[in-house]
Enzyme design. Sequence first.
Site, PDB file in Angstrom:
ATOM      1  N   PRO A   1       3.715 -21.267  16.920  1.00 30.15           N
ATOM      2  CA  PRO A   1       2.334 -20.713  16.960  1.00 30.15           C
ATOM      3  C   PRO A   1       1.625 -21.061  15.662  1.00 30.15           C
ATOM      4  O   PRO A   1       0.525 -20.615  15.253  1.00 30.15           O
ATOM      5  CB  PRO A   1       2.761 -19.278  16.696  1.00 30.15           C
ATOM      6  CG  PRO A   1       4.330 -19.140  15.931  1.00 30.15           C
ATOM      7  CD  PRO A   1       4.937 -20.334  16.726  1.00 30.15           C
TER       8      PRO A   1
ATOM      9  N   CYS B   1      15.174 -24.534  13.697  1.00 30.15           N
ATOM     10  CA  CYS B   1      15.538 -23.456  13.151  1.00 30.15           C
ATOM     11  C   CYS B   1      17.090 -22.831  13.895  1.00 30.15           C
ATOM     12  O   CYS B   1      16.906 -21.901  14.360  1.00 30.15           O
ATOM     13  CB  CYS B   1      14.496 -22.212  13.565  1.00 30.15           C
ATOM     14  SG  CYS B   1      14.156 -22.057  15.197  1.00 30.15           S
TER      15      CYS B   1
END
Length: 495
Positions: free
Chosen positions: A311, A424
């Site tokens: 995002p 991540c």
Amino acid sequence: MSADEGARRDVREPHNTQESRAASGARPHRSGAGKGPSKGGPKTGGPKTGGKASGRGTAQPGPPGLAARDAATAILLKVVRDGSPLGPLLEAGGAPGFRALSAQDKGLVRAILDAALRHRGAIEDAIRKRLERPLDEKAHRLSALLHLGATQVLYLDVPDHAAINLAVTAAGRDRRTAKTKGLVNSVLRRIARERSEILASAASVNGAPDWLIARWEKNWGPERTAAILAAHADAPPLDLTPKSDPAELAERLSGDLLPNGSVRLDRLHTVSKLPGYETGDWWVQDAAAAIPARLLGDISGKRVADLCAAPGGKTAQLVAGGAIVTAVEKSSSRMRRLKGNLERLRLSAEFAEADVFSFQPAESFDFILLDAPCSATGTIRRHPDLPWTKREDEIVMLRKVQQDMLARAANWLKPGGILVYATCSLEPEEGEEQAHIFTKSHDMFEPMPLHAAEFPELQDFCTPEGFFRSLPGMAFGGDSRGVDGFFAARWRRLN
Ligand SMILES: C[S@@+](CC[C@H](N)C(=O)[O-])C[C@H]1O[C@@H](n2cnc3c(N)ncnc32)[C@H](O)[C@@H]1O
């Protein structure tokens, strides 16, 4: 869950757990031993048991709180039985029962589900030990009712009698569970009576599926695995990346300034109501997620490709750093979110809604940041549904995608240009191993190891090979509230 949907949300939209919880008034108990519940939280009403079994669903209007409980049950089933990611089920186009709820009930559902998934291991253990015999494997709905009832009793500020009565009512109103009212009642009452003992031993119960824990113990050892699991049991703080002047923002928001310039707040904030939201002064981004973009160095006035951009937390950092950014993202809905986020921040980039595997840049870049799709196991403290929806074969599948993406991105860099690869993930196959494979197979690239001399604040996070590696539970600048798990490696193109 697809890799894409598992992606973290660094730039959080107004609908998030923190703000919903704030809106609902449903404050979770702090997890941990000896923390008994304080009563008088959200008023779920004082539902009376009873009501008529109505086959599937709850056609008859029920007592206050029942619609929220039904929606929570349906969503929990979707997550733990069907493997659907939680986030989309709680969004505007999400689960139908949820969409119909009031804002307050939506907040309550979010709070229940967050606690039910965050503490799933301990809750499952508490229920199992209080059943005379194991539940049938197919008794999904009964299991979900017990889990949600136990969640409220153990972790939320709901009076025991209200939580238990509601669970019993919900069981009684569905033909599939109508005969289990007595069992629901007795198990939940025992859990309420034995709450202190359950919470005292909760930390010793594994909070993730065995296959994940076995991986972490193999890769990180038992001590660091215990720290990872402990970090997952605590809801994370709210980290913001300031567009400029971190010290001023920290003071304005009464937050803590972390050594990398992130501003940390406690989590019970309504994001969209914080000063500076409307004016685009900051965005939500975990402190560890804010590191990879910084590894590129001085990007001012340079052409930077941000691959797998939505995002947009890293896109925003790059644009704020003065770069001319091309943000590449293949998902249309996520690209819309990225554009909306940048609009709020009054930052502009060139947007390429494209698959990295078919994208063809018009010219090469000075810098490339590839934040590849991954298992996202580093973000479990922000997405407690992840351990219960991931499968190990997804990690194997993603390794190939990441390796191929890195190889493709390498073609788009100018000689002398810098490439940063980040994920991540807590899994070395998606981090350290990918970096080694790339270095071995690309002799036109030299590794640029990170050193504490260049990034003194990252001293604890620089590995002997010169990678950035964070694990949940690692303190940052003396702040013990931890960071997400992240990996990043850096290379320079020789010619
Ligand atoms: C880890 S997230 C990126 C987070 C983002 N960099 C940030 O900081 O906000 C991965 C993103 O990659 C996108 N993605 C996955 N496969 C892709 C592909 N083949 N081409 C382009 N984007 C892709 C996903 O839709 C997802 O938005």
